[in-house]
Enzyme design. Sequence first.
Site, PDB file in Angstrom:
ATOM      1  N   GLU A  13       1.152  -0.750   0.270  1.00  0.00           N
ATOM      2  CA  GLU A  13      -0.511  -0.425   0.052  1.00  0.00           C
ATOM      3  C   GLU A  13       1.042   1.140  -0.352  1.00  0.00           C
ATOM      4  OE1 GLU A  13      -1.447   0.021   3.721  1.00  0.00           O
ATOM      5  OE2 GLU A  13      -2.384   2.066   3.425  1.00  0.00           O
ATOM      6  N   ASP A  40      -0.314  -1.529   6.068  1.00  0.00           N
ATOM      7  CA  ASP A  40      -0.006  -0.200   7.863  1.00  0.00           C
ATOM      8  C   ASP A  40      -0.982  -1.192   8.315  1.00  0.00           C
ATOM      9  OD1 ASP A  40       1.198   0.985   6.789  1.00  0.00           O
ATOM     10  OD2 ASP A  40       0.335   3.047   6.816  1.00  0.00           O
ATOM     11  N   ASP A  63      -3.319  -0.973  10.726  1.00  0.00           N
ATOM     12  CA  ASP A  63      -4.480   0.523  11.061  1.00  0.00           C
ATOM     13  C   ASP A  63      -5.586  -0.359  10.992  1.00  0.00           C
ATOM     14  OD1 ASP A  63      -3.720   1.882   8.985  1.00  0.00           O
ATOM     15  OD2 ASP A  63      -3.333   3.022   9.616  1.00  0.00           O
ATOM     16  N   ASP A 102      -6.785   1.287   8.502  1.00  0.00           N
ATOM     17  CA  ASP A 102      -7.398   2.026   7.374  1.00  0.00           C
ATOM     18  C   ASP A 102      -6.616   0.480   6.420  1.00  0.00           C
ATOM     19  OD1 ASP A 102      -8.575   4.107   6.738  1.00  0.00           O
ATOM     20  OD2 ASP A 102      -6.790   5.694   6.917  1.00  0.00           O
TER      21      ASP A 102
END
Length: 679
Positions: free
Chosen positions: A467, A540, A542, A544
Site C-alpha cells: 500500500e 499498514d 491500522d 485503513d
Amino acid sequence: MSEESMNNTSVDHEYGADQIQILEGLEAVRKRPGMYIGSTSSRGLHHLVYEIVDNAVDEALAGFCDTIDVTINEGNSITVIDNGRGIPVGINHKAGIPAVEVVFTILHAGGKFGGGGYKVSGGLHGVGASVVNALSDWLEVEIKQGGRIYKQRYERGHVCYPLKEIGTCPMEETGTKVTFLPDATIFTETTVYEFDILKRRLREMAFLTKGLRIILRDDRVEEAEINHENEQINELLERAAEDAGEVVAPVKKQKKAEFYYEGGIKEFVAYLNKSKTPIYENIMYFEGEKNNVYVEVSFQHNDSFNESVFSFVNNINTPEGGTHLQGFRNALTKTFNDYARSAKLLKDSEPNLSGEDIREGLTAIVSVKIEDPQFEGQTKQKLGNSEARGAVDSIVSEQLTYFLEQNPMIAKSICEKSILAQRAREAARKARDLTRRKTALEGLSLPGKLADCSDKNPENCEIYIVEGDSAGGSAKTARSRATQAILPLRGKILNVEKARLDKIYANAEIKAMITAFGTGIHEDFDISKLRYNKIILMTDADVDGAHISTLLLTFIYRFMPDLIKEGHVFLAKPPLYKLEKNKKIWYAYSDEELDKILQEVGRDQNNKIQRYKGLGEMDAEQLWETTMDPERRILLRVNYDEEMESELDLTFTTLMGDKVEPRRDFIEENAKFVKNLDI
Ligand code: 28G
C-alpha cells in the site's frame, strides 16, 4: 418396519466370535482416524458432533423428530438429544445384539446390517455413530422407547455392559440421547469445542431442514483468569468472600443459540441477502421430487454484481457444484430467455442472455436429497448423478415459468437487470480483447510499477502487494531481488462488491494485479500460469490498512478464489513496536509481546520505544528485518473454509456492502475476526 417387529426385552446375551470382529472393526478407525473423519485436527473434532447430529437429522427427515438439542458440557464432552422414535433396542437378528449396539459398534452399520434405512443426510464421510464411538474416550447412549429408558456405555468403542433398562418414562416420550468425550490421545491438537464453529454448521443444518428446531448450549464454566503474580492474593480474596457468606459460584458462559426456520432455504436466502438490496420483494421457492431426487431451490436477485449460489447434497455443501447445479443453471438460462423473447423484452435481432447475465446479483440455494449420491472430481465434492440434473432442471423450469407468467413486474425487473449485465459484459469483453491484442503485440506487458524478481521459477518467487508509493519505495530497496517482486498500489483499491465488470477491468490497480499474477480471472483462470508461489498483502497495521487488505482479499476471493483455496495468499505482519536498549533492538508484533520483552529487559527509563503507525515509518533495512526477510518475518496464510462457503460470502458482502447496520452487527458479533484482520 422390521425394527418394530423386534422386541425390546431380551438384552442379556453372550459375546461370541462376531463381537471380536466388531472390535477389530473399530480398532481400524482408531488406527487411521483421518480415513473416517478427514483429520484429527479441530475440524475432525467438530465433525464428531456433525456425525451424531446427522443421525438425528435423518430421523427428522423421516418425519419423527422436530427438535435436536446439542450441549457442550463442562470438560468438552458433547450431549445430543433428539425427540425421535429412539434407536431400536430389540435384537438385530443378523448381528444377534440390540440394534442400538449395532449402530454404535459396527462400522458402516447402515450398509451391512441396515434394515433398508433411508439414509439421506450424512457427514463428510457418512460413516456415523460407530466412528464417533471408536474415537471417543467414552460414549453413553440413552433411549426412551415404549415407556422405558435404556442405556449402554462404551469406552474407546468397547461395550462396558449389555444394554440395560434404567427407568421408566411416559409412553409418549421417545427419543435418543448421546453423550461422548472425544479421545484426547486421538485428537492431540485440541479437544476444545468452539461454540461459534458448531453454531455456524448447526444454523446451516437448520436452514436446510425446514421446520426442525436445533438448539445449541454451552454449559462450560468460564476459565478463571490465571494470573500467577496475583495467585495468592486472589486466593485470599476468594476465601474472604466465602467467609463473608458470599457464594463464589463459577461463572457460566450461558451461551445459547436456537435455530428454527419454517421456510428453510427461503430463509437461508433472506439471511444471505440481509446486507444487500434485493431488486424485488419475493424470494422464489420451488420444491418437488423427480427420479427419486428431492429438490428444493430458492433465490432472489439483489442490486450487486456478484453471483452467490450455494449447492448442497444431503445437507452437505458441494463447493464444486455438479449435476444439480448444472440443472439449476440450465433451467434459469432457458426459462428467462424464453420469457424475455415472448414478452418482447429481448428483440429478435438481439442475442440470447447468457447464464452469467441472468445470475448477476443472484443469491441462491440449490438443495437436493438423493439416496445414493456419487461424488466426482479430484476432491470428490462434485455431484455426478445425472438424474439430479434432469430433476432440478424440470422442477425449476416448470415452476419458474409459471411464476414469471403470474408476476410480470418481477420478471421484467430481472430481465432488465440481465440486459444491463449483458451490455456491460459486452463492453468488458471489448476492453479485454483490446488488452489481449496488446499483449500479443508487445509480449508480456507487465505493469510499469511492478519491480519484478529475476528468478523465473514461480516456485521460488513471491510478490508483495504494498500500500502506498513510499512504502513501495522502501520495499523495492529492501527486497531480495532474485525472488521478491514488489507491486505498489496507490491508496484504496476499487471495491469489487460495488462495481460492474467493465468498471473493474478499467481500474488500473486491478489490471496491474491481474497481469502481474499471470493467471487470468474467472473462467479464464489458470493456476499453472501463476507467476509467484506467494502473494503477500502488506498494508499498514491500522484500520485503513485492514480495510485495504479486506478490499484486496475481496477482489481475490471474487476473481481468483483458487489462489486462496490453494494457500497462495498471505498477509504480512509488520511490527507494532521497536524497543531499543544499550544499542540492542527488539521488535514486538503485539502488545502482549511488548510486555513480555519489557519484562525480560526490565522497564528502565532509557528504554526507547517506538510505535509504528505505518510501513512508511520504517526505513528499508527495518522493513527487511521485520516484515520481508523470510527467516524472520511473520506471514499469516489466508484460509478458505470450504465447508462454510456461504458464511465466507456473507463476511465479504457484509464488510464491503453498503448497509451500515448489518456491518455494525457483524463487527460486534465477530470482534475476534475483525481483530485478526486488524493486525
Ligand atoms: C441423539 C443423537 C443422535 C436416531 C433413530 C431411530 C431409528 C433408527 C435412529 O433406526 C435403523 C440401523 C441399522 C438396525 C427407525 C426407530 C425405525 C423405527 C428408528 C440419533 C437399525 C436405525 N424406529 N433415531 N435409528 N437400523 N437418532 N440421534 O441417532 O441397525 S438414530
